[in-house]
Design an enzyme around this catalytic site. Sequence first.
Site, PDB file in Angstrom:
ATOM      1  N   HIS A 266       0.796  -1.229   0.000  1.00 61.62           N
ATOM      2  CA  HIS A 266       0.000   0.000   0.000  1.00 61.62           C
ATOM      3  C   HIS A 266       0.825   1.274   0.000  1.00 61.62           C
ATOM      4  O   HIS A 266       0.270   2.354   0.076  1.00 61.62           O
ATOM      5  CB  HIS A 266      -0.915   0.047   1.231  1.00 61.62           C
ATOM      6  CG  HIS A 266      -2.106  -0.830   1.117  1.00 61.62           C
ATOM      7  ND1 HIS A 266      -3.311  -0.369   0.622  1.00 61.62           N
ATOM      8  CD2 HIS A 266      -2.291  -2.128   1.412  1.00 61.62           C
ATOM      9  CE1 HIS A 266      -4.181  -1.359   0.640  1.00 61.62           C
ATOM     10  NE2 HIS A 266      -3.598  -2.442   1.114  1.00 61.62           N
TER      11      HIS A 266
ATOM     12  N   LYS B 234      -9.641  13.848   3.832  1.00 67.68           N
ATOM     13  CA  LYS B 234      -8.737  12.702   3.876  1.00 67.68           C
ATOM     14  C   LYS B 234      -7.848  12.889   5.090  1.00 67.68           C
ATOM     15  O   LYS B 234      -7.899  13.932   5.725  1.00 67.68           O
ATOM     16  CB  LYS B 234      -7.895  12.618   2.594  1.00 67.68           C
ATOM     17  CG  LYS B 234      -7.273  13.966   2.203  1.00 67.68           C
ATOM     18  CD  LYS B 234      -6.495  13.902   0.898  1.00 67.68           C
ATOM     19  CE  LYS B 234      -7.346  13.866  -0.348  1.00 67.68           C
ATOM     20  NZ  LYS B 234      -7.312  12.598  -1.053  1.00 67.68           N
ATOM     21  N   ARG B 235      -7.022  11.893   5.431  1.00 61.77           N
ATOM     22  CA  ARG B 235      -6.102  12.093   6.552  1.00 61.77           C
ATOM     23  C   ARG B 235      -5.198  13.285   6.309  1.00 61.77           C
ATOM     24  O   ARG B 235      -4.879  13.600   5.160  1.00 61.77           O
ATOM     25  CB  ARG B 235      -5.266  10.831   6.766  1.00 61.77           C
ATOM     26  CG  ARG B 235      -6.007   9.760   7.521  1.00 61.77           C
ATOM     27  CD  ARG B 235      -6.451  10.205   8.894  1.00 61.77           C
ATOM     28  NE  ARG B 235      -5.338  10.205   9.817  1.00 61.77           N
ATOM     29  CZ  ARG B 235      -5.160   9.315  10.776  1.00 61.77           C
ATOM     30  NH1 ARG B 235      -6.049   8.367  10.971  1.00 61.77           N
ATOM     31  NH2 ARG B 235      -4.103   9.381  11.566  1.00 61.77           N
TER      32      ARG B 235
ATOM     33  N   LYS C 275      -0.178  14.818   1.212  1.00 59.73           N
ATOM     34  CA  LYS C 275      -1.501  15.073   0.627  1.00 59.73           C
ATOM     35  C   LYS C 275      -1.727  16.571   0.371  1.00 59.73           C
ATOM     36  O   LYS C 275      -2.666  16.970  -0.296  1.00 59.73           O
ATOM     37  CB  LYS C 275      -2.597  14.508   1.527  1.00 59.73           C
ATOM     38  CG  LYS C 275      -2.619  12.968   1.584  1.00 59.73           C
ATOM     39  CD  LYS C 275      -3.723  12.472   2.504  1.00 59.73           C
ATOM     40  CE  LYS C 275      -3.744  10.956   2.699  1.00 59.73           C
ATOM     41  NZ  LYS C 275      -4.499  10.242   1.638  1.00 59.73           N
TER      42      LYS C 275
ATOM     43  N   THR D  59      -8.794   6.435  -2.693  1.00 64.68           N
ATOM     44  CA  THR D  59     -10.135   5.927  -2.992  1.00 64.68           C
ATOM     45  C   THR D  59     -11.154   7.050  -2.823  1.00 64.68           C
ATOM     46  O   THR D  59     -12.233   6.991  -3.413  1.00 64.68           O
ATOM     47  CB  THR D  59     -10.522   4.750  -2.072  1.00 64.68           C
ATOM     48  OG1 THR D  59     -10.239   5.119  -0.716  1.00 64.68           O
ATOM     49  CG2 THR D  59      -9.764   3.493  -2.439  1.00 64.68           C
TER      50      THR D  59
ATOM     51  N   LYS E  19     -14.863   8.040  -4.886  1.00 64.33           N
ATOM     52  CA  LYS E  19     -16.174   8.351  -4.283  1.00 64.33           C
ATOM     53  C   LYS E  19     -16.714   9.663  -4.856  1.00 64.33           C
ATOM     54  O   LYS E  19     -17.903   9.788  -5.157  1.00 64.33           O
ATOM     55  CB  LYS E  19     -16.058   8.480  -2.765  1.00 64.33           C
ATOM     56  CG  LYS E  19     -15.553   7.237  -2.059  1.00 64.33           C
ATOM     57  CD  LYS E  19     -15.157   7.557  -0.600  1.00 64.33           C
ATOM     58  CE  LYS E  19     -14.315   6.447  -0.015  1.00 64.33           C
ATOM     59  NZ  LYS E  19     -13.640   6.847   1.249  1.00 64.33           N
TER      60      LYS E  19
HETATM   61  C1  LIG Z   1     -12.403   6.979   1.575  1.00 63.38           C
HETATM   62  C2  LIG Z   1     -11.970   7.416   2.908  1.00 63.38           C
HETATM   63  C3  LIG Z   1     -10.634   7.722   3.150  1.00 63.38           C
HETATM   64  C4  LIG Z   1      -9.569   7.652   2.072  1.00 63.38           C
HETATM   65  O1  LIG Z   1      -9.512   8.883   1.403  1.00 63.38           O
HETATM   66  P1  LIG Z   1      -8.290   9.254   0.432  1.00 63.38           P
HETATM   67  O2  LIG Z   1      -8.732  10.534  -0.175  1.00 63.38           O
HETATM   68  O3  LIG Z   1      -8.200   8.161  -0.577  1.00 63.38           O
HETATM   69  O4  LIG Z   1      -7.088   9.389   1.268  1.00 63.38           O
HETATM   70  C5  LIG Z   1     -10.258   8.142   4.417  1.00 63.38           C
HETATM   71  N1  LIG Z   1     -11.177   8.255   5.405  1.00 63.38           N
HETATM   72  C6  LIG Z   1     -12.477   7.983   5.200  1.00 63.38           C
HETATM   73  C7  LIG Z   1     -13.430   8.148   6.324  1.00 63.38           C
HETATM   74  C8  LIG Z   1     -12.923   7.556   3.955  1.00 63.38           C
HETATM   75  O5  LIG Z   1     -14.219   7.272   3.775  1.00 63.38           O
END
Ligand SMILES: *Cc1c(COP(=O)(O)O)cnc(C)c1O
Length: 810
Positions: free
Chosen positions: A355, A543-544, A549, A651, A655
């Site tokens: 990952h 995101k985190r 990022k 991911t 979404k």
């Molecule tokens: C999808 C998701 C992530 C991952 O987000 P990235 O933009 O791919 O880093 C992190 N936290 C939550 C709660 C999510 O639903």
Amino acid sequence: MYLTKEQVKKDIEAKILSLFAVDITDATGQQVFVALGNLIRDYCARGWVDTNKTYEKYKEKQVYYFSIEFLLGKMLKANLLNLGILDVCDDAISEMGFDLDEIQSYEPEPGLGNGGLGRLAACFLDSMAALAIPGHGCGIRYKYGLFEQKFIDGYQVEVPENWLREGNVWEVRKPDKAVLVKFKGELDIKEEEGKFKVTHKNYEPVLAVPYDTPVIGFDNNTVNNLRLFSAEMPSDDFDLAQISHGDYKKALDYKYSVESISQVLYPDDSSEEGKTLRLKQEYFMVSAGVQSIIRRYKKLNLPIEEFNEKVSIHINDTHPALCIPELMRILLDEYYLSWDKAWEITTLTMSYTNHTILSEALETWSSDLMRNLLPRIYMIIEEINRRFCEQLIKLNPDNQDKINAMAIIAHSTVRMANLAIVGSHSTNGVAKLHTEILKNRELNNFYQMYPARFNNKTNGITHRRWLMLANPNLSNLVTETIGDIWKRVPTDLIKLKEYNEDSAFLSKIEQIKYDNKVKLADVILKNNEIIVDPSSIFDVQVKRLHAYKRQLMNALHILHLYHRIIEDSSYDMHPRTFIFGAKAAPGYYLAKKIIKFINSIADMINNDPRVKGKLKIVFMENYSVTLAQSIIPAADVSEQISTASKEASGTGNMKFMMNGAVTLATMDGANVEIFNEVGNDNIVIFGLTAKEVLSHEMNNDYKSVDIYHRDHALRRVIDDLINGFIPGFSVDDGLDIYHHLITHNDSFFVLRDFKEYSLAHQKIDSLYKKKDTWNKMCVDNIASSGQFTSDRTITSYANGIWSTRIGEHF
Ligand SMILES: *Cc1c(COP(=O)(O)O)cnc(C)c1O
């Protein structure tokens, strides 16, 4: 399943009565939630048992997906949807005077994950069940999930997340299926009748008690299993007095130390902490899981030599990589197989997903720690390493550096990624770009040795949660327009392309987005006490929080826009609402300063009348799956701006596109594939490419300070960090960020990409002003999102890695 509304009402009333001894008219929302949860368990119980019976009857190969995290999100509506009774229950609940969303608000979110990795595992469970693949999750039942985030004075404060306080309606405790996990102690090895007998003595025993949660397939009668283990004191077959020598206080201390293993999820989603407790967690999960699998396999009455034909074990990142020596241990010490046979079975059983590219984030453990905590496992890893190095020496007799680099144990550390690659038959990356970087750079040595093991499986998301549940109005419009085949075959969404110039359809799309924005605006008003305009552009980065990022680049750019607006009151731009959501690891100093920075500029800008409604900034607390489900359907712009080459896949990006947001992105991770699917006209790309970033890193030829001196607009916002310009943001706080960008040369190329990022935002602004163009882009994104479902990903794992059946018996 089929149920009438009347039946549902009757069932709920009866449950309320039996569980709480009250009439429905006196029931609280919490009670209705628990009753409905219990009812769902009743409804799926038969299928749950039958699914496993069917698998056993046909002796079908089972997949066990091991993951240290499962970020499931709330399950009430997801379970109703998958059972095919969401609408009828929704109606029944309303007629009883309740609202289903309100009822779901009583469900705590099981936050058993940090972010992308854990959410991926949850999407995979949903897809395995939907595709009727015999596939199960295996992990830890943390008593406390990821911390709850609060902002106090703009700083992140972490609050423990006691998700089990009111109990958990979905799980079933299975004490009869508990297994013993052994730590520490000594080994006694004897040769008897030509067999090596290994006896583990004076170990510390921990009981792993499974809690099973049903994983319901979409309308297909399949109910798979998620098994999470909880650590407990073994009471019967172990004499506590022996350990404590009769000392009661010592006995209690020991009990706490045992229970601490499944007490809390580590809140760091990348760099490993190297803590003993974390290693205990990993082995606890692995040993309990593998023992359960062996126990189940025994029921098939097949020779152990056929194990790999009936079982696939998937290792999600390296945290479960001890599955490899654990299975070896059982095959050697309990089945007395030869090393070679045991090794063949083990490697054919195991597969591994990588990952991360960041080599500093690859997991390692000190040999001393591992030898002490897991003596037999360490011994087996040493032997795996010895044999592997022998092979390496034969292949590369004159290349000691290469051998050192590839060894599983070197410099008194155990390298988990090396173990996972050597001990499995498949290593996959999570997006095409990521896999190419693994093959050609990070893991090139291994790729040369085992080219056939390497493969790509681009991540995906479940459209059931992220479209059908999160965005019901869009989901309904899609079905009205192209029928409902897309629900089973999500690539059918491509048919929406035929409507991308249909003005009636486009205005419906626009209206749905607007309605979602109104709903989110209500949530923002309630949570943040900020009024936002639903007709502004909702520009979202959730995101985190991580330097790579680049939330910081986003924030600096907002500050730049602020300057332009206040110095030129006629500055032309469509009003923007910037929305953030991000948790920082509690020990991640820089990330926490960036949170404070964003909160401070938000306060300043939101309260400056000169901005005249052109800019709003909202940092929502406690980003989670629940919050994601309300934010993402309301987004116009999806910020996917990681430094190219650093985000393995992402991911979140998927979404957003599925919900009709336009992606503003670097060519990183799966953004590259999104770009290829939607085409240049439907995405806004900027910034360095992965190749360029890697080349700068190799040649050491990037100097952020040069850009700082060249670009006045950029210099101004960076100086704002340390000149007291931002109220409530101290120069000390600012200096930490300033040093990162200037003194330490900006490891993630924020300054380099800033200018292009700013131009990309201008492009977004002009595109948004052309309503038809914008709406067409939204539709094209939704239409192309079928490629990014976890159903596609899991189909490819099943065919390419696990060799398991996809739906038949049902
Ligand atoms: C999808 C998701 C992530 C991952 O987000 P990235 O933009 O791919 O880093 C992190 N936290 C939550 C709660 C999510 O639903």
